[in-house]
Design a protein around this motif. Sequence first.
Motif, PDB file in Angstrom:
ATOM      1  N   ARG A 178       0.841  -1.214   0.000  1.00 15.88           N
ATOM      2  CA  ARG A 178       0.000   0.000   0.000  1.00 15.88           C
ATOM      3  C   ARG A 178       0.869   1.256   0.000  1.00 15.88           C
ATOM      4  NH1 ARG A 178      -0.575   3.186   4.248  1.00 15.88           N
ATOM      5  NH2 ARG A 178      -2.167   4.826   4.108  1.00 15.88           N
ATOM      6  N   LYS A 179       1.889   1.217   0.874  1.00 15.62           N
ATOM      7  CA  LYS A 179       2.738   2.414   0.997  1.00 15.62           C
ATOM      8  C   LYS A 179       3.472   2.708  -0.310  1.00 15.62           C
ATOM      9  CE  LYS A 179       3.454   2.587   5.944  1.00 15.62           C
ATOM     10  NZ  LYS A 179       4.308   2.250   7.059  1.00 15.62           N
ATOM     11  N   ILE A 180       3.971   1.669  -0.957  1.00 12.52           N
ATOM     12  CA  ILE A 180       4.698   1.910  -2.222  1.00 12.52           C
ATOM     13  C   ILE A 180       3.723   2.441  -3.271  1.00 12.52           C
ATOM     14  CG2 ILE A 180       6.039   0.857  -4.105  1.00 12.52           C
ATOM     15  CD1 ILE A 180       7.060  -1.211  -2.090  1.00 12.52           C
ATOM     16  N   TYR A 181       2.522   1.864  -3.309  1.00 13.95           N
ATOM     17  CA  TYR A 181       1.548   2.309  -4.319  1.00 13.95           C
ATOM     18  C   TYR A 181       1.239   3.803  -4.135  1.00 13.95           C
ATOM     19  CZ  TYR A 181      -2.079   1.840  -7.826  1.00 13.95           C
ATOM     20  OH  TYR A 181      -2.798   1.979  -8.984  1.00 13.95           O
ATOM     21  N   ILE A 182       1.051   4.196  -2.877  1.00 10.18           N
ATOM     22  CA  ILE A 182       0.742   5.608  -2.605  1.00 10.18           C
ATOM     23  C   ILE A 182       1.965   6.486  -2.891  1.00 10.18           C
ATOM     24  CG2 ILE A 182       0.161   7.254  -0.760  1.00 10.18           C
ATOM     25  CD1 ILE A 182      -1.709   5.095   0.384  1.00 10.18           C
ATOM     26  N   ALA A 183       3.147   5.958  -2.592  1.00  4.45           N
ATOM     27  CA  ALA A 183       4.373   6.738  -2.830  1.00  4.45           C
ATOM     28  C   ALA A 183       4.561   7.045  -4.320  1.00  4.45           C
ATOM     29  CB  ALA A 183       5.587   5.980  -2.292  1.00  4.45           C
ATOM     30  N   ASP A 210      14.292   6.177  -5.821  1.00  2.61           N
ATOM     31  CA  ASP A 210      13.672   6.913  -4.696  1.00  2.61           C
ATOM     32  C   ASP A 210      12.849   5.967  -3.826  1.00  2.61           C
ATOM     33  OD1 ASP A 210      14.762   9.120  -5.797  1.00  2.61           O
ATOM     34  OD2 ASP A 210      12.888  10.221  -6.127  1.00  2.61           O
ATOM     35  N   ILE A 211      12.195   4.996  -4.482  1.00  2.07           N
ATOM     36  CA  ILE A 211      11.399   4.027  -3.693  1.00  2.07           C
ATOM     37  C   ILE A 211      12.346   3.225  -2.809  1.00  2.07           C
ATOM     38  CG2 ILE A 211       9.773   2.088  -3.814  1.00  2.07           C
ATOM     39  CD1 ILE A 211       9.050   2.990  -6.640  1.00  2.07           C
ATOM     40  N   LEU A 212      13.467   2.809  -3.388  1.00  3.30           N
ATOM     41  CA  LEU A 212      14.411   1.995  -2.608  1.00  3.30           C
ATOM     42  C   LEU A 212      14.956   2.805  -1.431  1.00  3.30           C
ATOM     43  CD1 LEU A 212      16.275   0.223  -5.555  1.00  3.30           C
ATOM     44  CD2 LEU A 212      14.647  -0.787  -3.949  1.00  3.30           C
ATOM     45  N   ARG A 213      15.165   4.087  -1.665  1.00  2.00           N
ATOM     46  CA  ARG A 213      15.660   4.955  -0.593  1.00  2.00           C
ATOM     47  C   ARG A 213      14.595   5.108   0.506  1.00  2.00           C
ATOM     48  NH1 ARG A 213      16.865   9.408  -3.612  1.00  2.00           N
ATOM     49  NH2 ARG A 213      18.307   8.275  -4.902  1.00  2.00           N
ATOM     50  N   SER A 214      13.335   5.236   0.085  1.00  2.00           N
ATOM     51  CA  SER A 214      12.262   5.429   1.074  1.00  2.00           C
ATOM     52  C   SER A 214      11.932   4.153   1.847  1.00  2.00           C
ATOM     53  CB  SER A 214      10.979   5.889   0.379  1.00  2.00           C
ATOM     54  OG  SER A 214      11.213   7.023  -0.354  1.00  2.00           O
ATOM     55  N   PHE A 215      12.233   3.005   1.241  1.00  2.00           N
ATOM     56  CA  PHE A 215      11.916   1.724   1.898  1.00  2.00           C
ATOM     57  C   PHE A 215      13.190   0.881   2.004  1.00  2.00           C
ATOM     58  CE2 PHE A 215       8.106   3.255  -0.227  1.00  2.00           C
ATOM     59  CZ  PHE A 215       7.159   3.212   0.791  1.00  2.00           C
ATOM     60  N   PRO A 216      14.136   1.323   2.860  1.00  2.00           N
ATOM     61  CA  PRO A 216      15.444   0.636   2.906  1.00  2.00           C
ATOM     62  C   PRO A 216      15.328  -0.816   3.367  1.00  2.00           C
ATOM     63  CG  PRO A 216      15.256   2.283   4.654  1.00  2.00           C
ATOM     64  CD  PRO A 216      14.070   2.449   3.802  1.00  2.00           C
ATOM     65  N   GLN A 217      14.225  -1.137   4.048  1.00  2.00           N
ATOM     66  CA  GLN A 217      14.044  -2.518   4.524  1.00  2.00           C
ATOM     67  C   GLN A 217      13.771  -3.494   3.385  1.00  2.00           C
ATOM     68  OE1 GLN A 217      11.949   0.007   4.617  1.00  2.00           O
ATOM     69  NE2 GLN A 217       9.964  -0.470   5.540  1.00  2.00           N
ATOM     70  N   LEU A 218      13.469  -2.946   2.172  1.00  2.00           N
ATOM     71  CA  LEU A 218      13.130  -3.837   1.051  1.00  2.00           C
ATOM     72  C   LEU A 218      14.313  -4.038   0.118  1.00  2.00           C
ATOM     73  CD1 LEU A 218       9.595  -2.464   0.058  1.00  2.00           C
ATOM     74  CD2 LEU A 218      10.118  -4.575   1.280  1.00  2.00           C
ATOM     75  N   LYS A 219      14.427  -5.248  -0.384  1.00  2.00           N
ATOM     76  CA  LYS A 219      15.477  -5.523  -1.362  1.00  2.00           C
ATOM     77  C   LYS A 219      15.012  -5.034  -2.732  1.00  2.00           C
ATOM     78  CE  LYS A 219      17.799  -9.486   0.573  1.00  2.00           C
ATOM     79  NZ  LYS A 219      17.165 -10.652   1.176  1.00  2.00           N
TER      80      LYS A 219
END
Length: 605
Positions: free
Chosen positions: A547-552, A561-570
């Motif tokens: 959900r968060k990525i979709y909204i981002a 930028d997505i990878l930077r915003s969600f560092p917990q994800l590979k």
Amino acid sequence: MAADTFFALALISMPWPIFNRPSIQIASLKSYLDKEDDLQPDCFHPYLDIARRIGTDRYREIAHSGWAGEALFSSLVFPEKANDARTLFYESLRGNYRQPSRHFDFEALADEISDCCLDWLVAINPEKYQLFGFSLCFSQLLPSLYMADLVKKRLPSAQVVFGGSSCCGKLGKSIADNFASVDFVVDGEGEETLVALCRYLQEKSPRLPAHIFVRAGGKSPQQTNPCPEGLDINRLPAPDYRDYFKQMQQLFGDQPFIPSLPVEFSRGCWWNNCSFCNLNIQWQGYRHKSAPKMVKEVVELAKNFQSLHFTFTDNTLPPAEAELFFTELRRIDIDVDFFAEIRAITGSERLEIYREGGLSTVQIGIEALSTSLLKKMAKGTTTIDNIAVMKICSQHNIHMEGNLITEFPSTSKKEINETLINLDFVLPFLPLDNAGFFLGYGSPVYHKPRDFNIAAVVVHSKNKKLFPAGLLSSMTMLLSGYRGDRGRQQELWKPVRQKIKDWKEFHHRRTGTSHPLHYRDGGSFLIIRQEKLSGPPLQHRLQGLSRKIYIACEKITPIEDILRSFPQLKAKTVEKFIAEMCAKQLMFRERGRVLSLAVRKKSKS
Ligand code: SF4
């Protein structure tokens, strides 16, 4: 000043403009000329008389068909072309309407129009005018030639001048060279040149202005720059629409309508690069008015003419100045609304401000859904920019109109395939019109046809039906035909045309009022509702990080930028999620950038 010292001009706009809109061209000239004490300009809109005479429905249908209106006047200017013109008339109406109205009898209509033109001329008391000025945009050449002939027959000593976007450069010269009823043709902007022409005709100046072509046999002054330097459009008075309203009231007093008022923020185009475009041949350089000047004009026009709907005639709005303009209008408490053409790269925040200031309908230069094709068109945009602006318009409740240019010469099979795939992604947004490529005088493709696989530029087949062959060989026309790559392009684009049709039908048969692809946010999850071309709507639930990525990705977002915003994800996980979303047409990806496509539907506002 004694009446006989006045120099009177009739400024005329012939069919086929939209009849419920005054001509800004002649209204602007009138207000400019009115500043001169001894000039007396009157504006005339014979298109209103013709709309009244043949009926507004028939007028509208013909005006929308482009060539049909010219065909009617061709039979009046060149009676020997009547058979060809009749064929073109019916073909053009069929092209626009699956079932053209039966009440079109070509000969009877041409007779009605001819009578109406004659009656109009008698009624304006033409003897009082020394100069008859015709403003020519698309589809107004033959109607203007016909009326110029009538004027000359009745008043052989009257002077006739043509001007406007259909008279630039070689177009204007070929009109002056070929038509004895046209004494002068203004090349470029009209204001200063027209004043200088009046001075010459009044014998107050010994010389003709530079930017003018003279009828064959006369000597045209040396041409320099097609647009007189230094015309500061910030200093121009607002267009004067009084004559239009007076004539509209006289003709339609029993069926009143509220006209939409054209306004001009800028001249030219700040981008001015598109390879198919010839909209800027009239302008030299780009200029715009200031926002305060524009606000003042709109407020005054609204008050003076009691109309709240405005149409910007700009090729594209000046982005930053328009933001100031709409910000101010948002503050002023009047319910005006606007139509404007804008570029696809206008951002979401800016469009929201435009919307809140009254911009309700936009025409956006989408043109293609293949990035390499957009590059050939020199649009300066990519497919993801186009899709993003379509989504933004949906989000802000702005009615969007736009074209997909089909049969663009040099389009490759790969670009067609890309277009077909991308059409699936834009299904939820308002459909584009299929606009077949045309070769316009002065466009980059016209100047360098071989760069676009065009082997030869030839006379347009429709002009062959409108004009005698001998005349065409010495004319430069606004539209040309071409050889090379045509048949191949027609074949290649067939599936795209079909898909545009399906897209339109999908929106036409929808009954619901909610957006065909929208989501509602539940805080920790979101639900997307997706309508497809066929079958029942699909529901998708995204939870947690999905959900968060979709909204981002509400706006175009680089994957880094997505990878930077969600560092917990590979990176692999994000890539997989995006691939799944794109496979379902819920997101669009172009190289390293992505965009979520669903529009948020809030249950509360
Ligand atoms: S198509 Fe529009 S944006 Fe492109 S050059 Fe022409 S006016 Fe400018």
